[in-house]
Design an enzyme around this catalytic site. Structure first.
Site, PDB file in Angstrom:
ATOM      1  N   ARG A   1       0.854  -1.189   0.000  1.00 44.14           N
ATOM      2  CA  ARG A   1       0.000   0.000   0.000  1.00 44.14           C
ATOM      3  C   ARG A   1       0.892   1.242   0.000  1.00 44.14           C
ATOM      4  O   ARG A   1       1.685   1.428   0.923  1.00 44.14           O
ATOM      5  CB  ARG A   1      -0.884   0.003   1.251  1.00 44.14           C
ATOM      6  CG  ARG A   1      -1.643   1.306   1.479  1.00 44.14           C
ATOM      7  CD  ARG A   1      -2.421   1.268   2.802  1.00 44.14           C
ATOM      8  NE  ARG A   1      -3.185   2.473   3.022  1.00 44.14           N
ATOM      9  CZ  ARG A   1      -2.960   3.320   4.025  1.00 44.14           C
ATOM     10  NH1 ARG A   1      -2.032   3.094   4.926  1.00 44.14           N
ATOM     11  NH2 ARG A   1      -3.700   4.406   4.158  1.00 44.14           N
TER      12      ARG A   1
ATOM     13  N   HIS B   1      -2.757  10.871   1.256  1.00 41.53           N
ATOM     14  CA  HIS B   1      -2.137  10.646   2.566  1.00 41.53           C
ATOM     15  C   HIS B   1      -1.500  11.976   2.995  1.00 41.53           C
ATOM     16  O   HIS B   1      -0.291  12.082   3.153  1.00 41.53           O
ATOM     17  CB  HIS B   1      -1.132   9.497   2.490  1.00 41.53           C
ATOM     18  CG  HIS B   1      -0.838   8.847   3.811  1.00 41.53           C
ATOM     19  ND1 HIS B   1      -0.961   7.486   4.037  1.00 41.53           N
ATOM     20  CD2 HIS B   1      -0.415   9.362   4.989  1.00 41.53           C
ATOM     21  CE1 HIS B   1      -0.619   7.195   5.286  1.00 41.53           C
ATOM     22  NE2 HIS B   1      -0.279   8.320   5.886  1.00 41.53           N
TER      23      HIS B   1
ATOM     24  N   ASN C   1      -6.829   1.529  10.380  1.00 40.81           N
ATOM     25  CA  ASN C   1      -5.509   1.774  10.964  1.00 40.81           C
ATOM     26  C   ASN C   1      -5.665   1.718  12.473  1.00 40.81           C
ATOM     27  O   ASN C   1      -6.442   2.486  13.052  1.00 40.81           O
ATOM     28  CB  ASN C   1      -4.970   3.148  10.574  1.00 40.81           C
ATOM     29  CG  ASN C   1      -4.600   3.234   9.096  1.00 40.81           C
ATOM     30  OD1 ASN C   1      -4.715   2.246   8.364  1.00 40.81           O
ATOM     31  ND2 ASN C   1      -4.157   4.391   8.663  1.00 40.81           N
TER      32      ASN C   1
ATOM     33  N   TYR D   1      -3.537   1.530  16.198  1.00 42.75           N
ATOM     34  CA  TYR D   1      -2.280   1.566  16.950  1.00 42.75           C
ATOM     35  C   TYR D   1      -2.483   1.277  18.430  1.00 42.75           C
ATOM     36  O   TYR D   1      -1.724   0.539  19.032  1.00 42.75           O
ATOM     37  CB  TYR D   1      -1.573   2.919  16.746  1.00 42.75           C
ATOM     38  CG  TYR D   1      -1.020   3.029  15.340  1.00 42.75           C
ATOM     39  CD1 TYR D   1       0.215   2.483  15.025  1.00 42.75           C
ATOM     40  CD2 TYR D   1      -1.763   3.601  14.313  1.00 42.75           C
ATOM     41  CE1 TYR D   1       0.720   2.522  13.734  1.00 42.75           C
ATOM     42  CE2 TYR D   1      -1.271   3.654  13.009  1.00 42.75           C
ATOM     43  CZ  TYR D   1      -0.026   3.110  12.736  1.00 42.75           C
ATOM     44  OH  TYR D   1       0.460   3.130  11.450  1.00 42.75           O
TER      45      TYR D   1
ATOM     46  N   GLU E   1      -2.983  -0.258   8.350  1.00 38.67           N
ATOM     47  CA  GLU E   1      -1.792   0.110   9.122  1.00 38.67           C
ATOM     48  C   GLU E   1      -1.885  -0.484  10.517  1.00 38.67           C
ATOM     49  O   GLU E   1      -2.944  -0.458  11.149  1.00 38.67           O
ATOM     50  CB  GLU E   1      -1.652   1.632   9.305  1.00 38.67           C
ATOM     51  CG  GLU E   1      -1.278   2.381   8.072  1.00 38.67           C
ATOM     52  CD  GLU E   1      -1.123   3.889   8.314  1.00 38.67           C
ATOM     53  OE1 GLU E   1      -0.848   4.311   9.459  1.00 38.67           O
ATOM     54  OE2 GLU E   1      -1.299   4.635   7.342  1.00 38.67           O
TER      55      GLU E   1
HETATM   56  C1  FCB Z   1      -0.690   7.044  11.040  1.00 40.77           C
HETATM   57  C2  FCB Z   1      -0.330   7.593   9.676  1.00 40.77           C
HETATM   58  C3  FCB Z   1       0.986   7.105   9.154  1.00 40.77           C
HETATM   59  C4  FCB Z   1       2.023   7.002  10.236  1.00 40.77           C
HETATM   60  C5  FCB Z   1       1.492   6.209  11.407  1.00 40.77           C
HETATM   61  C6  FCB Z   1       2.492   6.004  12.508  1.00 40.77           C
HETATM   62  O1  FCB Z   1      -1.509   7.944  11.691  1.00 40.77           O
HETATM   63  O2  FCB Z   1      -1.326   7.259   8.739  1.00 40.77           O
HETATM   64  O3  FCB Z   1       1.389   7.947   8.111  1.00 40.77           O
HETATM   65  O4  FCB Z   1       2.459   8.253  10.599  1.00 40.77           O
HETATM   66  O5  FCB Z   1       0.361   6.841  11.923  1.00 40.77           O
END
Ligand code: FCB
Length: 459
Positions: free
Chosen positions: A90, A134, A301, A303, A367
């Site tokens: 991607r 992006h 995405n 985290y 992500e």
């Molecule tokens: C996300 C973004 C990516 C990167 C990661 C750590 O928010 O999409 O570009 O910075 O975090």
């Protein structure tokens, strides 16, 4: 949403885990973070060129001028992916390479780069997945109001069509926006990201125009015969003992994007909450129909979760307008170099919640990953922290699949260490280490481990 911590992660903590047949394994990057070549082949300036040159905005004044020099080294980077056995990649297309000032005819030399990249990927058996936006808005459009200007949404759809016309014969999967929450609330409400404007009302205006841009781009892509189309959102389950605090943050982080795209409406509580900042008059008749045009996938995405608590006197967190009285953070968990808590169960909870509350849309993790302070020792990088982060999150994703989530693939963030926005180059998210002095690439232990996961389709 309140979630309980231990539950989901325990389910599958042992034994061999196999993912469904055809599960897509890959890695992700973004144009401004890796390409460099900021002034080559007619590329125009983006808001990140401007922002990174504004004193005090990006760590140590770092810019994306050179980054990983991927613009010139892409054949090497594709070879690394092939050697790791990745099936998908991607990447994002830089709007100001395609349209240097954000409108009008295409700059063919800008498109040529993505043409070469797509061919190189396919020749190496890697499926390209394109993100159209992006975060690198052409500066000329920002000068006319950027995402606070409705016209930007229309320009975005034109750019989507132009890009699809060139790459659509070889690229099947398209995502429109990456993390509109960040564009709107980091970029326009709090000023932490480009363009650095900081008014709560602008965050909501930008969010709507981003969503409208998404919807118009979906229409444009469909009209030009695109295969699969979706959007990528950054979603976080919210953990709290306080239901009201949890609902406010969940609304501003998750539902403000999920509901318009997947249900065709803004959540009533979010509309009410934001009334002190805006009358929502930027929403016009018909907008929500456009925004909710059917999509083929939702890019997720993930985290970490958000842990919040009600605390009287707490000032508002500027990225969540109107969040006074809510304290953020405080999770009892190990931390990455970003200070983000490592809580894989949040991914299981998130995916199961999406399956439950927004059924029918296939999910793709676009992500997931972690920054750690990696060092190269004798040509190796022993990044145990990242390896264990990825292992935990893959187990969490697997648990969600077993619980019924229609998860189709996983793309690790990131292939390469890169320009981490306001943090510059000091935060390393890559599974491949980049020495910015020599541009040498060194696959970290996590990359070698991930390669084995991909080969086995499991853990
Ligand atoms: C996300 C973004 C990516 C990167 C990661 C750590 O928010 O999409 O570009 O910075 O975090």
């Amino acid at each position: 949403m309140t979630v309980s911590a231990e539950k989901s992660y325990e389910i599958q903590d042992s034994g061999v885990l196999t993912f469904p047949e055809g599960f897509v394994w890959g890695a992700a990057t973004a144009a401004y973070q890796i390409e460099g070549a900021a002034r080559e082949d007619g590329r125009g300036p983006s808001i990140w060129d401007t922002f990174s040159r504004t004193p005090g905005k990006v760590h140590a004044g770092h810019t994306g001028d050179v980054a990983c020099d991927h613009y010139h080294r892409y054949p090497d980077d594709v070879r690394i992916m092939r050697d790791l056995g990745l099936a998908a990649y991607r990447f994002s297309v830089s709007w100001p390479r395609v349209q240097p000032d954000g409108s009008g005819p295409a700059n063919p030399r800008g498109l040529d780069f993505y043409d070469r990249l797509v061919d190189e990927l396919r020749e190496n058996g890697i499926t390209p997945i394109v993100t159209l936006y992006h975060w690198d808005l052409p500066q000329t459009l920002e000068d006319r109001g950027g995402w606070t200007n409705r016209e930007t949404a229309e320009r975005f759809a034109e750019y989507a069509a132009i890009t699809h016309a060139r790459l659509g014969d070889r690229v099947e999967t398209w995502t429109t926006l990456n993390e509109p929450w960040c564009s709107a609330f980091l970029g326009y409400a709090s000023g932490i990201h480009a363009p650095g404007r900081a008014e709560p009302a602008l965050g909501f205006t930008a969010a709507h125009h981003l969503l409208l841009g998404h919807g118009l781009a979906v229409q444009a892509l469909r009209a030009s015969g695109a295969g699969k189309v979706g959007i990528t959102l950054n979603l976080s389950p919210v953990i709290s003992d306080d239901a009201e605090a949890a609902a406010i943050v969940d609304g501003l982080q998750n539902r403000i994007f999920l509901d318009p795209v997947l249900r065709g409406e803004y959540p009533a509580d979010v509309v009410e909450h934001a009334r002190r900042f805006t009358d929502w008059s930027f929403v016009r008749d018909g907008d929500l129909e456009i925004i909710s045009r059917p999509t083929d996938l939702l890019g997720v995405n993930y985290y970490h979760p958000q842990t919040v608590a009600a605390r009287a006197g707490e000032p508002a967190n500027p990225v969540y307008p109107g969040s006074e009285g809510i304290a953020f953070g405080g999770a009892d968990a190990p931390r990455t170099a970003m200070g983000w808590p490592v809580q894989p169960f949040g991914l299981t909870d998130l995916l199961l919640r999406l399956a439950r509350d927004y059924p029918g849309t296939p999910l793709l993790i676009t992500e997931n990953g972690a920054a750690f302070d990696d060092v190269v020792e004798d040509g190796e990088v022993h990044d145990v922290g990242r390896l264990s982060y990825l292992d935990g999150h893959l187990r969490a994703a697997h648990a969600a699949i077993q619980g019924g989530a229609d998860l189709r693939g996983y793309l690790v963030w990131s292939l390469l260490d890169n320009f981490e926005w306001a943090e510059g180059y000091r935060k390393r998210f890559g599974i491949v280490h980049v020495d910015y002095g020599t541009q040498r690439r060194t696959p970290k232990d996590s990359a070698l481990w991930y390669s084995e996961v991909v080969r086995r389709n499991g853990l």
